[in-house]
Design an enzyme around this catalytic site. Sequence first.
Site, PDB file in Angstrom:
ATOM      1  N   ASN A 162       0.850  -1.191   0.000  1.00 33.64           N
ATOM      2  CA  ASN A 162       0.000   0.000   0.000  1.00 33.64           C
ATOM      3  C   ASN A 162       0.895   1.254   0.000  1.00 33.64           C
ATOM      4  OD1 ASN A 162      -1.408   2.274   1.135  1.00 33.64           O
ATOM      5  ND2 ASN A 162      -3.065   0.902   1.715  1.00 33.64           N
ATOM      6  N   HIS A 208       1.007   6.153   2.063  1.00 31.82           N
ATOM      7  CA  HIS A 208       1.742   7.085   2.914  1.00 31.82           C
ATOM      8  C   HIS A 208       2.981   7.674   2.242  1.00 31.82           C
ATOM      9  CE1 HIS A 208      -1.246   6.761   5.839  1.00 31.82           C
ATOM     10  NE2 HIS A 208      -1.126   5.448   5.920  1.00 31.82           N
ATOM     11  N   HIS A 256      -5.512   3.789  -1.617  1.00 33.15           N
ATOM     12  CA  HIS A 256      -6.837   4.152  -1.100  1.00 33.15           C
ATOM     13  C   HIS A 256      -7.126   5.601  -1.483  1.00 33.15           C
ATOM     14  CE1 HIS A 256      -9.534   4.368   2.792  1.00 33.15           C
ATOM     15  NE2 HIS A 256     -10.190   4.740   1.702  1.00 33.15           N
ATOM     16  N   ARG A 288      -9.246   8.328  -0.797  1.00 28.63           N
ATOM     17  CA  ARG A 288     -10.240   8.724   0.222  1.00 28.63           C
ATOM     18  C   ARG A 288     -11.051   9.894  -0.274  1.00 28.63           C
ATOM     19  NH1 ARG A 288      -8.815   6.507   5.600  1.00 28.63           N
ATOM     20  NH2 ARG A 288     -10.535   7.740   6.353  1.00 28.63           N
ATOM     21  N   ARG A 312      -6.744  12.873   1.204  1.00 30.26           N
ATOM     22  CA  ARG A 312      -5.666  13.297   2.111  1.00 30.26           C
ATOM     23  C   ARG A 312      -4.308  12.708   1.722  1.00 30.26           C
ATOM     24  NH1 ARG A 312      -7.442  10.110   7.524  1.00 30.26           N
ATOM     25  NH2 ARG A 312      -9.390  11.156   7.044  1.00 30.26           N
ATOM     26  N   GLU A 372      -8.552   0.719  -3.075  1.00 24.87           N
ATOM     27  CA  GLU A 372      -9.372   0.759  -1.855  1.00 24.87           C
ATOM     28  C   GLU A 372     -10.268   1.976  -1.914  1.00 24.87           C
ATOM     29  OE1 GLU A 372      -7.587   1.004   1.984  1.00 24.87           O
ATOM     30  OE2 GLU A 372      -6.351  -0.718   1.525  1.00 24.87           O
ATOM     31  N   THR A 423      -7.181   6.617  10.304  1.00 33.33           N
ATOM     32  CA  THR A 423      -7.016   5.512   9.358  1.00 33.33           C
ATOM     33  C   THR A 423      -8.293   4.686   9.421  1.00 33.33           C
ATOM     34  OG1 THR A 423      -5.644   3.587   8.784  1.00 33.33           O
ATOM     35  CG2 THR A 423      -5.824   4.100  11.117  1.00 33.33           C
ATOM     36  N   THR A 424      -8.404   3.653   8.587  1.00 32.88           N
ATOM     37  CA  THR A 424      -9.637   2.857   8.560  1.00 32.88           C
ATOM     38  C   THR A 424      -9.765   2.098   9.873  1.00 32.88           C
ATOM     39  OG1 THR A 424      -9.168   2.611   6.214  1.00 32.88           O
ATOM     40  CG2 THR A 424     -10.963   1.288   7.093  1.00 32.88           C
ATOM     41  N   GLU A 472     -11.241  -9.138   3.113  1.00 31.65           N
ATOM     42  CA  GLU A 472      -9.962  -8.813   3.751  1.00 31.65           C
ATOM     43  C   GLU A 472     -10.245  -8.657   5.236  1.00 31.65           C
ATOM     44  OE1 GLU A 472      -7.334  -6.068   1.820  1.00 31.65           O
ATOM     45  OE2 GLU A 472      -6.530  -5.357   3.735  1.00 31.65           O
ATOM     46  N   HIS A 530      -3.826  -4.441   7.837  1.00 31.54           N
ATOM     47  CA  HIS A 530      -3.933  -3.286   8.723  1.00 31.54           C
ATOM     48  C   HIS A 530      -3.044  -3.467   9.949  1.00 31.54           C
ATOM     49  CE1 HIS A 530      -5.928   0.573   9.384  1.00 31.54           C
ATOM     50  NE2 HIS A 530      -5.481   0.375  10.599  1.00 31.54           N
TER      51      HIS A 530
HETATM   52  N1  PXP Z   1      -5.978  -2.987   4.136  1.00 25.34           N
HETATM   53  C1  PXP Z   1      -6.932  -2.044   4.232  1.00 25.34           C
HETATM   54  C2  PXP Z   1      -8.301  -2.389   3.772  1.00 25.34           C
HETATM   55  C3  PXP Z   1      -6.651  -0.755   4.719  1.00 25.34           C
HETATM   56  O1  PXP Z   1      -7.620   0.174   4.819  1.00 25.34           O
HETATM   57  C4  PXP Z   1      -5.322  -0.447   5.083  1.00 25.34           C
HETATM   58  C5  PXP Z   1      -4.977   0.929   5.570  1.00 25.34           C
HETATM   59  O2  PXP Z   1      -5.147   1.829   4.526  1.00 25.34           O
HETATM   60  C6  PXP Z   1      -4.352  -1.453   4.940  1.00 25.34           C
HETATM   61  C7  PXP Z   1      -4.707  -2.723   4.489  1.00 25.34           C
HETATM   62  C8  PXP Z   1      -2.910  -1.207   5.246  1.00 25.34           C
HETATM   63  O3  PXP Z   1      -2.757  -0.893   6.596  1.00 25.34           O
HETATM   64  P1  PXP Z   1      -1.331  -0.399   7.117  1.00 25.34           P
HETATM   65  O4  PXP Z   1      -1.040   0.878   6.419  1.00 25.34           O
HETATM   66  O5  PXP Z   1      -1.543  -0.259   8.575  1.00 25.34           O
HETATM   67  O6  PXP Z   1      -0.353  -1.474   6.745  1.00 25.34           O
END
Ligand code: PXP
Length: 252
Positions: free
Chosen positions: A11, A14, A47, A49, A53, A74, A104-105, A155, A198
């Site tokens: 992902n 960030h 993602h 959003r 952001r 996402e 965060t989610t 997931e 996550h």
């Molecule tokens: N999976 C989903 C569905 C998420 O929303 C997130 C956070 O955006 C992640 C995985 C990845 O989480 P992390 O950034 O904590 O590894």
Amino acid sequence: MSAPPLRLGVNVDHVATLRNARGGFYPDPCRAAHEAIMAGADGITAHLREDRRHIRDEDMERLKRQILTPLNFEMAATDEMVAIATRLRPHAVCLVPEKREERTTEGGLDVRGQATALRPVIRELAETGIRVSLFVEPDDAALDAAHALGAPVVELHTGAYAEACLSGETDVIARETARIYHAAEHGLSLGLEVHAGHGLTEDNVGRIAAIPQIVELNIGHALVSAAVFVGLQDAVRAMRAAMDTGRASVPA
Ligand code: PXP
């Protein structure tokens, strides 16, 4: 059961967070995607959003255009996002709950409560040829509801597990690991493909990688954080090695 391969979805949100801290163009999440793939990522997750952001519309466009490995988009189940996804046609969409004020989610989708709204979204995305997954808490009711809605993939939210690991309390860690294990078993018994993500880190990923029913992990924040010190490619390789060690512990 013998364990199938475990995919790593990186992902890149960030990387965009860091870029947006100053505006401008760097660090570029598309470059991060390329580097992650070079280091062994099986897919890229981003993602978009509602408040943009981190990832922006043009990032999603460029990721779709530039990367050949599967792109996992996402998004919240809103009309705006469905329109973007059906136009871009990523390999996969993961539907997540979204609150503007959250950092965060924070939890999984309320699949049962939102079933009426989710059903047409899942259908439309699936008809476009997109593989749909639902981000859910690791509990039977959520999995049953996802199955009833016709989603092929879930997931499992590993946030509570990650928190437990931070607490260092072994009984809580064991309980949260068992919860994810049970949910993964239940999901597979329903015919769902099971992913997880996550809060996973190099230190805590092993127990989740050792759950043979899980075939994909989506990991972002820990990788981008490690990349500050060691570079993204080394961070991805170290995560891959930690996943492989966990997976190797599954009895044949
Ligand atoms: N999976 C989903 C569905 C998420 O929303 C997130 C956070 O955006 C992640 C995985 C990845 O989480 P992390 O950034 O904590 O590894």
